[in-house]
Design an enzyme around this catalytic site. Sequence first.
Site, PDB file in Angstrom:
ATOM      1  N   HIS A  67       0.826  -1.226   0.000  1.00 26.08           N
ATOM      2  CA  HIS A  67       0.000   0.000   0.000  1.00 26.08           C
ATOM      3  C   HIS A  67       0.854   1.268   0.000  1.00 26.08           C
ATOM      4  O   HIS A  67       0.683   2.126  -0.886  1.00 26.08           O
ATOM      5  CB  HIS A  67      -0.970  -0.021   1.192  1.00 26.08           C
ATOM      6  CG  HIS A  67      -1.577   1.324   1.501  1.00 26.08           C
ATOM      7  ND1 HIS A  67      -2.428   1.968   0.634  1.00 26.08           N
ATOM      8  CD2 HIS A  67      -1.425   2.152   2.583  1.00 26.08           C
ATOM      9  CE1 HIS A  67      -2.793   3.133   1.161  1.00 26.08           C
ATOM     10  NE2 HIS A  67      -2.192   3.272   2.338  1.00 26.08           N
ATOM     11  N   HIS A  91       4.985   6.379   5.365  1.00 26.98           N
ATOM     12  CA  HIS A  91       3.994   7.215   6.050  1.00 26.98           C
ATOM     13  C   HIS A  91       3.205   6.486   7.142  1.00 26.98           C
ATOM     14  O   HIS A  91       2.630   7.128   8.020  1.00 26.98           O
ATOM     15  CB  HIS A  91       3.037   7.860   5.031  1.00 26.98           C
ATOM     16  CG  HIS A  91       1.964   6.952   4.507  1.00 26.98           C
ATOM     17  ND1 HIS A  91       2.090   6.212   3.360  1.00 26.98           N
ATOM     18  CD2 HIS A  91       0.721   6.685   4.985  1.00 26.98           C
ATOM     19  CE1 HIS A  91       0.983   5.535   3.137  1.00 26.98           C
ATOM     20  NE2 HIS A  91       0.129   5.792   4.110  1.00 26.98           N
ATOM     21  N   GLU A  95       2.992   5.062  13.059  1.00 30.14           N
ATOM     22  CA  GLU A  95       1.721   4.715  13.706  1.00 30.14           C
ATOM     23  C   GLU A  95       1.623   3.218  13.995  1.00 30.14           C
ATOM     24  O   GLU A  95       1.166   2.812  15.062  1.00 30.14           O
ATOM     25  CB  GLU A  95       0.548   5.157  12.786  1.00 30.14           C
ATOM     26  CG  GLU A  95      -0.828   4.791  13.305  1.00 30.14           C
ATOM     27  CD  GLU A  95      -1.260   5.673  14.463  1.00 30.14           C
ATOM     28  OE1 GLU A  95      -2.287   5.354  15.077  1.00 30.14           O
ATOM     29  OE2 GLU A  95      -0.583   6.667  14.762  1.00 30.14           O
ATOM     30  N   ASP A  96       2.076   2.402  13.029  1.00 38.44           N
ATOM     31  CA  ASP A  96       1.789   0.962  13.096  1.00 38.44           C
ATOM     32  C   ASP A  96       2.995   0.066  13.353  1.00 38.44           C
ATOM     33  O   ASP A  96       2.858  -1.151  13.400  1.00 38.44           O
ATOM     34  CB  ASP A  96       1.132   0.512  11.764  1.00 38.44           C
ATOM     35  CG  ASP A  96      -0.171   1.264  11.485  1.00 38.44           C
ATOM     36  OD1 ASP A  96      -0.857   1.616  12.458  1.00 38.44           O
ATOM     37  OD2 ASP A  96      -0.486   1.493  10.303  1.00 38.44           O
ATOM     38  N   ASP A 158      -2.711   8.714  -0.534  1.00 36.05           N
ATOM     39  CA  ASP A 158      -3.093   7.590   0.332  1.00 36.05           C
ATOM     40  C   ASP A 158      -4.593   7.304   0.193  1.00 36.05           C
ATOM     41  O   ASP A 158      -5.025   6.171   0.040  1.00 36.05           O
ATOM     42  CB  ASP A 158      -2.734   7.952   1.778  1.00 36.05           C
ATOM     43  CG  ASP A 158      -3.182   6.893   2.772  1.00 36.05           C
ATOM     44  OD1 ASP A 158      -2.898   5.704   2.542  1.00 36.05           O
ATOM     45  OD2 ASP A 158      -3.821   7.248   3.781  1.00 36.05           O
ATOM     46  N   ASP A 278     -23.599  18.847 -23.016  1.00 36.73           N
ATOM     47  CA  ASP A 278     -22.159  19.009 -23.220  1.00 36.73           C
ATOM     48  C   ASP A 278     -21.344  17.975 -22.437  1.00 36.73           C
ATOM     49  O   ASP A 278     -20.554  18.294 -21.573  1.00 36.73           O
ATOM     50  CB  ASP A 278     -21.703  20.430 -22.877  1.00 36.73           C
ATOM     51  CG  ASP A 278     -22.209  20.885 -21.509  1.00 36.73           C
ATOM     52  OD1 ASP A 278     -23.064  20.195 -20.952  1.00 36.73           O
ATOM     53  OD2 ASP A 278     -21.722  21.914 -21.013  1.00 36.73           O
TER      54      ASP A 278
END
Length: 726
Positions: A67, A91, A95-96, A158, A278
Site C-alpha cells: 500500500h 507514512h 503509527e503501526d 493515500d 455538453d
Amino acid sequence: MTPARPALDHAAVAEPLGDVPDYVRQLLKEASYLPDDQRMRLRRAWEVGAQAHAGQTRKSGEPYITHPVAVAKVLAEQGLDAETLIAAILHDTLEDTPLGREAIAREFGETVAELVDGVTKLDKLHFRDRQEAAAESFRKMMLAMSRDLRVILIKLADRLHNMRTLGAQSAEARKRIARETLEIYAPIAQRLGMNLFKAELQDLGFRALYPYRHAVIAKRIRTQPVVRRQAMVQIEAALAQRLAKEKVQHRLVSRVKSPWSVYSKMRAEQKSFGQVMDVFGFRIVVRTVADCYHALGVVHATYKPLDARFRDFIAIPKANGYQSLHTVLFGPYGSPVEVQIRTEEMDLIAERGIAAHWSYKSGGGDAPTSAQTRAQGWIAGLIESQRSASSSLEFLENVKVDLFPDEVYLFTPKGDILALPRNATALDFAYAVHTDVGNHAVAARVDGKLAPLRTKLASGQRVEIITAKSAAPKPQWLEFVVTGKARTAIRQQLKQMEHEDAVQIGHRMLDRALEALGSSLDRVPAQRVDAFLGEHRYPRLEELLADIALGNRMPAQVAQALARVESEAARPPKQRLTVSEDKILITGAERGVISFANCCMPVPGDEIMGYHTTGKGIVVHRLDCANVADYRKSPDRWVAIGWDRRVKGDFAAALRIEVDNRPGALAQVAAAIAEAESNIDRVEYLERDANVAVLKFSIEVGDRRHLADVIRRVRRLNVVLGIQRI
C-alpha cells in the site's frame, strides 16, 4: 523499539532495479525522472518500510508494504520529488510499527521525518460528523499543511489508493469512506488545484456510494448516439484545420465528462441525462498567453459561441490558481461543445495544482508556481483564523467557507459560526440561532447595517437579529425562507397562534351565547361540560372553543346544550338581544379566525359586522356592504363585533381613480399614495380611452383616517378627475 536494519551500502545497491518485487520495480520505473542516487534512496526506503511492516497484511491479504509503495507510485506519476516519495513509503511506520521518528531522520533526513510525522497525525482522522472531535482533527491537518503542503499530497494519494482498493471493505465501511472522500478530500484536492486527484476521487467515491447510478450514467456516456460521435470527429477535424491554417502551434485533446460531473450537473440543474448535452469537449493547449486569445478567435470563427457561456480564467484566475479560457460552441447537430484553451504551464497546474511545484526539474529552480503561492496564501489565512477561533469546530466551519461554496457561513455576534444553504436569508439565520429568536425577529443587522429579514446573506457576514417580545411569525415569511428548520418552525408557530386565537374568540362567543340564556361558562357544572365534550369526542374544552370560532359549531346550539335550554323560544326576550348589544372586539391580528371580506374591504374605523362561516371562522364586512342584506336571512350566524383600541397593522383597501390619459399621470398618482405612507399592492386599468383612464389601486392603510389622507392627497392632483373608495 527500532528494528535492526542493514546499513546503507551504495556499492551493494548500484542498480535500483535489482532484485526487487514487481510493485517496487513499477515504482522505480515511474520515478525514472529522478537521478540514480535518489532512486536508490527510494529502494532503501522500501527495504526499511518492508522490514518495519513485516507480518502485517491488508484486508485483501496482500503484504501491507504494497500500500505505501502504491501511494508513492501515485505521487511519482505526478513527478514529485524524492523526499515526498520516501515519506509516502514510510507514512504508516510511526503509527503501526516500532520504527521511530529519530531513526527516519537519521537515515533519510529531517524533512522526510517531518513529512512522515505530519501524515501520521492525519491518519487518525475520521470525518464521520461535524462535531468537535472531527473539527480538532481537521485543525491538525491544516496545521500540518501549513508546515509543508506535501503532507496533504501524501494524504490525498493515500486516500486515492484506498479508494482504488475499496472492494475489500465491508458495505458499510465503503459508504462511510466514500462519503468522507466526497465531502472532505475531493474538495481539498479541488481547492489545491489538483484536478486529476479530484476527478478520480469523485468518480471512485460516486461509484462506491451510488453504484447503480454510476453504472447507468457511465453506460449512457459510453453509448452516446452515433450522430453525436460523428459530430465530435467533425468538430475536431475542423478546429485542427483552422488552427493549423492560422499557424497556431497547439495540442488538441478531446475529453469526456466523468459520471460524477454529469450526475452533479443533472442534480444541480434538475435535468435528465438527455438535457445535459455538453458531455463531450475539447482542450486546446498552446505555447503562450497571446496564443490562447488567438486560438479563441479561431475557435469562435469556426463555430458560433453560445452567449453568456464564455469565462476568462486567465485574466481572473480561480482561487486555487486555475487558469484557462472556457467557451461553449454551438456545434453541428445542435449540440453544445465545451472548449478549454490554456498554455502548457496552465495545463500542468490545472492537472497537478500545488503538486506541480515539487515536480522534479533537471534545471532545478525553486520559484513557486501561482497555484503554490495561492495555496500557501489560503493556508496562511486559515492558520490566522484558527488563532482567533474560539473552538476547533469554528475553525472547521471557517475552512468550509472555501471548500463548500454551495453553503454560506455566517458569524453570530458572539463569533460562533452557522452554516446555511446558499440564498439563506436573515430570517433563516434567526431560526438557526434558536426557534424563539426566529419567532420574535423583527429585523437584522448585517455587518452592522440594518437590513430586512428577507435579506439574502453571503459567506463571512456578521449577522445580529433584532427581536421584540410582541413580534410573531407572519404567513408571508414562508415565501422567502429556504431552510427546513425555519419553514417548520414558522408553520408550527402560526398553527399554534391560530389555535390560541380561535380558543380566545370561541370562548367569547360561547360566553355571549350563554349570557343570553342567563348563564355563563363559569356557572355550567364541570360534569355537564365534560359530558358534552365526551359525547362529541373533544379531548379538551379548548378544542370545542376553537371549533366554535372556526364556524364548525354554532355557539347558540352549544350554549343551549350546556345550559339545558330546550328551544330558542325558551330564552327570555331581553336576554336574546344582549348577543348583539355586547360586541366582541377584534384587533385584526387574530390569525385563522378573523378574515376580511374582499367585497367591501373593511378597515379600522368602519362600522362592521361579522358573519360566522363554517371552516373560515368570522368573515368581517362593513355594515354598508351590499352583501349584508343577504346575510340578514341567517341572523343566527351574525356576530356582533367592533374594533379594539389596540388595532395596528396594514389593512387592504381599494380606490377607483379617474385620471387624464396622458404620460406621467399614473406616476403622479403612485407618488401621492407613497407620500401618504401607503403601500401599493396592485394597479390595473378598468377603462381607458383617448382622454380618460380609470384605474383601480389596491393599497394598504392603517385605518379609516389613513385612507382619508390618501384620498385627500390624490384628489389634489391636477391629473385626477375623480376618486372613490371601492
